[in-house]
Enzyme design. Structure first.
Site, short mmCIF file in Angstrom:
data_model
loop_
_atom_site.label_atom_id
_atom_site.label_comp_id
_atom_site.label_asym_id
_atom_site.label_seq_id
_atom_site.Cartn_x
_atom_site.Cartn_y
_atom_site.Cartn_z
N ASP A 209 0.83 -1.01 -0.03
CA ASP A 209 0.03 -0.09 -0.12
C ASP A 209 0.90 1.28 0.15
O ASP A 209 1.85 1.43 0.95
CB ASP A 209 -0.86 -0.09 1.43
CG ASP A 209 -1.96 1.04 1.20
OD1 ASP A 209 -2.91 0.89 0.63
OD2 ASP A 209 -1.76 1.95 2.13
N GLU A 271 1.69 -0.79 -4.87
CA GLU A 271 0.40 0.05 -5.39
C GLU A 271 1.25 1.63 -5.71
O GLU A 271 0.75 2.59 -4.92
CB GLU A 271 -0.75 0.28 -4.23
CG GLU A 271 -1.93 1.05 -4.60
CD GLU A 271 -2.51 1.99 -3.50
OE1 GLU A 271 -1.76 2.33 -2.65
OE2 GLU A 271 -3.49 2.55 -3.77
C1 GLC Z 1 -4.32 2.89 -0.52
C2 GLC Z 1 -5.63 2.13 -0.42
C3 GLC Z 1 -6.88 2.61 -0.02
C4 GLC Z 1 -6.31 3.42 1.53
C5 GLC Z 1 -5.15 4.25 1.24
C6 GLC Z 1 -4.49 4.46 2.63
O1 GLC Z 1 -4.62 3.91 -1.80
O2 GLC Z 1 -6.00 1.09 -1.43
O3 GLC Z 1 -8.05 2.18 0.14
O4 GLC Z 1 -7.26 4.35 1.99
O5 GLC Z 1 -3.97 3.45 0.43
O6 GLC Z 1 -4.04 3.38 3.16
#
Ligand code: GLC
Length: 543
Positions: A209, A271
């Site tokens: 993340d 991500e």
């Molecule tokens: C990422 C996750 C999202 C979350 C954010 C903070 O983008 O996919 O759902 O709110 O990180 O952790």
């Protein structure tokens, strides 16, 4: 020479189809209205039947659930909402028995404010070792009453919250999600240990993340163009001090080494919202992430020129470092594509959410385009990510009433941005009780829209033209024809966008008129019963 050459003898993650499970909303075995791990275990055979290679689970860790579990209080345990560590082990065993890999979410940029480290930091003095695990600073102004810098939270409002003794702590997301200080070796050691904890339990990898947020420019200077970019960045401009810092790469390298020290093909997907993709390519060098999500592709919407550019850019950037291109159209942070393509929704609206007050999507058009887009995506070589419920063609729930809202974005913006709840609604399994088979009690942490009953999995299983059966057929053909490992070359980028992969012509009709089918054997089309290729339709044709 094709734009992209076929990969030979590749590892699973280079060409696999990875299905995102959002545990809160997948299946609820204990009937409390919240999905859980035993629910997942029971329903895994349905994912095997669907034809995916792996699952990725959004967080199920101990958490006060201020950001649906992306606020982790204990990285080594399961929240009682979702079950126990034994339930987790059973889920992994069952998945492996079925031949499915399991990836889990790792949330390293921030912990929950309920994490023991943060609680200790609050109870310790300024400048203490305990505070050094996070970013604590004195404020500006005569009495330190102003935040230390101009950073904004991604969920709205300032990225700083003041505590009792007057210091401020940084949170790029909700105030319940303090950012960890990755300059601190103890933080690094702890996460290496957390990786090993889950690898020892048999996971096949991690979805990481917000990795692009982990490094912060020393001294935490102001965001140089905050007025234009808010919490974010603008492609082509200088990197703001909280995004894409070079210091993160050595962390990923240390993680890659750990993954490679384990048997089997363990993989991590970042991500990483990093653009342009030529810059993102640095994140998937052979000793860093195995892959990253391709948000360029997701953000392209269903616009032909943007799509062509995104695909060209992807192959050029990722092939350049020997990493697979990945493809994705949905996740738990954006409006579902069956609704997104039924309206004029750009990136911002897609992640800010659509509520009853906003222009509503045309879901009839949306699903036609969504099916075509999926067929297009699943024929692209590389790894593809699916998000639970898209195989049912679920639309976004765009009329959730305020009292049900859970996304912190909704609260931090006083409802101005409704947030992401609309794509997180529990799945309909069987047309029947109030929750359509999500559980037996009919309870559901977010209400389903009425349209979900007719879209439930059991009714789609027996309908040969259903979206579910289209996904199944596409996934089976993709595997049989080895499209994930295949090559790619454009045939036409005119109104009928088409490419060839392993002898299969994939054609999408972007025009407003139907066109004759190209010569060859029609293997699959995104809408049925036609003699010509209709607008907004994709076909797979064996040449
Ligand atoms: C990422 C996750 C999202 C979350 C954010 C903070 O983008 O996919 O759902 O709110 O990180 O952790």
């Amino acid at each position: 020479m094709p734009l992209h050459q076929a990969a030979v003898g590749s590892q699973w993650w280079k060409s696999g189809v990875i299905y995102q499970i959002y545990p809160r909303s997948f299946a609820d075995a204990n009937n409390d209205g919240m999905g859980d791990l035993p629910g997942i275990t029971q329903r895994l055979p349905k994912l095997k039947e669907l034809g995916v290679d792996a699952v990725w689970l959004s967080p199920f860790y101990t958490s006060p659930q201020k950001d649906a579990g992306y606020d982790v209080a204990n990285y080594r345990d399961v929240d009682p909402l979702f079950g126990t560590l034994e339930d987790f082990d059973q889920m992994v065993d069952r998945a492996h028995e079925l031949g499915l890999r399991v990836m889990i979410d790792l949330v390293p940029n921030h912990s929950s404010d309920q994490h023991v480290w943060f609680q200790n930091a609050l109870n310790s003095e300024k400048g203490s070792k305990e505070r050094s695990y996070y970013h604590f600073k004195d404020g500006k102004g005569e009495n330190g009453e102003l935040p230390p810098n101009n950073w904004q939270s991604m969920f709205g409002g300032p990225a700083w919250t003041r505590i009792e003794d007057g210091q401020w702590y940084c949170h790029l997301f909700d105030s319940s999600q303090p950012d960890l200080n990755w300059e601190n070796q103890i933080v690094r050691d702890e996460f290496e240990d957390i990786l090993k904890f889950w690898l020892d339990r048999g996971v096949d990898g991690f979805r990481v993340d917000q990795p692009h947020a982990m490094g912060k420019e020393p001294g935490l200077p102001d965001h140089p163009y905050v007025d234009e970019a808010g919490a974010g960045f603008i492609e082509g401009r200088e990197n703001p001090p909280m995004w894409f810092q070079d210091s993160v790469h050595e962390i990923f390298r240390s993680w890659r080494k750990i993954l490679e020290s384990y048997p089997g093909e363990r993989a991590m997907c970042g991500e990483a919202y990093v653009l342009p993709l030529s810059f993102m390519a640095q994140w998937v060098r052979s000793d860093e992430f195995h892959q990253t999500f391709n948000f360029r592709f997701l953000d392209a919407g269903w616009d032909k020129d943007t799509l062509v550019a995104a695909i060209d850019e992807s192959f050029e950037a990722f092939d350049g470092v020997g990493a697979p291109s990945t493809w994705v159209l949905n996740n738990h942070d954006v409006m579902r594509h069956a609704s997104r393509f039924g309206g004029d929704y750009g990136r911002t609206t897609a992640s800010d959410g659509v509520g009853p007050e906003n222009p509503q999507p045309n879901n009839e058009l949306g699903i036609i385009k969504a099916r075509a887009a999926t067929l297009f995506m699943l024929a692209l070589p590389g790894a593809s990510y699916l998000y639970q419920g898209e195989e049912l063609g679920l639309p976004e729930h765009t009329t959730i009433q305020p009292e049900f809202r859970q996304d912190p974005t909704f609260f931090r913006t006083s409802g101005q941005r409704v947030g992401r709840d609309g794509c997180r609604v529990p799945l309909p399994w069987e047309d029947g009780n109030e929750s359509n088979g999500f559980n037996e009690s009919g309870k559901s942490w977010l209400p389903q829209p009425q349209s979900y009953a007719a879209l439930s999995r059991d009714s789609q299983e027996t309908d040969s033209k259903s979206t579910l059966n289209l996904y199944k057929a596409a996934l089976k053909l993709r595997a049989d024809l080895a499209l994930g490992e295949g090559s790619f070359d454009w045939v036409s980028t005119s109104e009928s966008l088409s490419f060839v992969n392993n002898g299969i012509l994939v054609v999408h009709n972007f025009s407003n008129e139907s066109i004759p089918f190209p010569d060859g054997e029609v293997l699959l089309t995104s809408s049925y019963g036609q003699t010509r290729l209709l607008p907004n339709t994709t076909a797979w044709i064996r040449l």
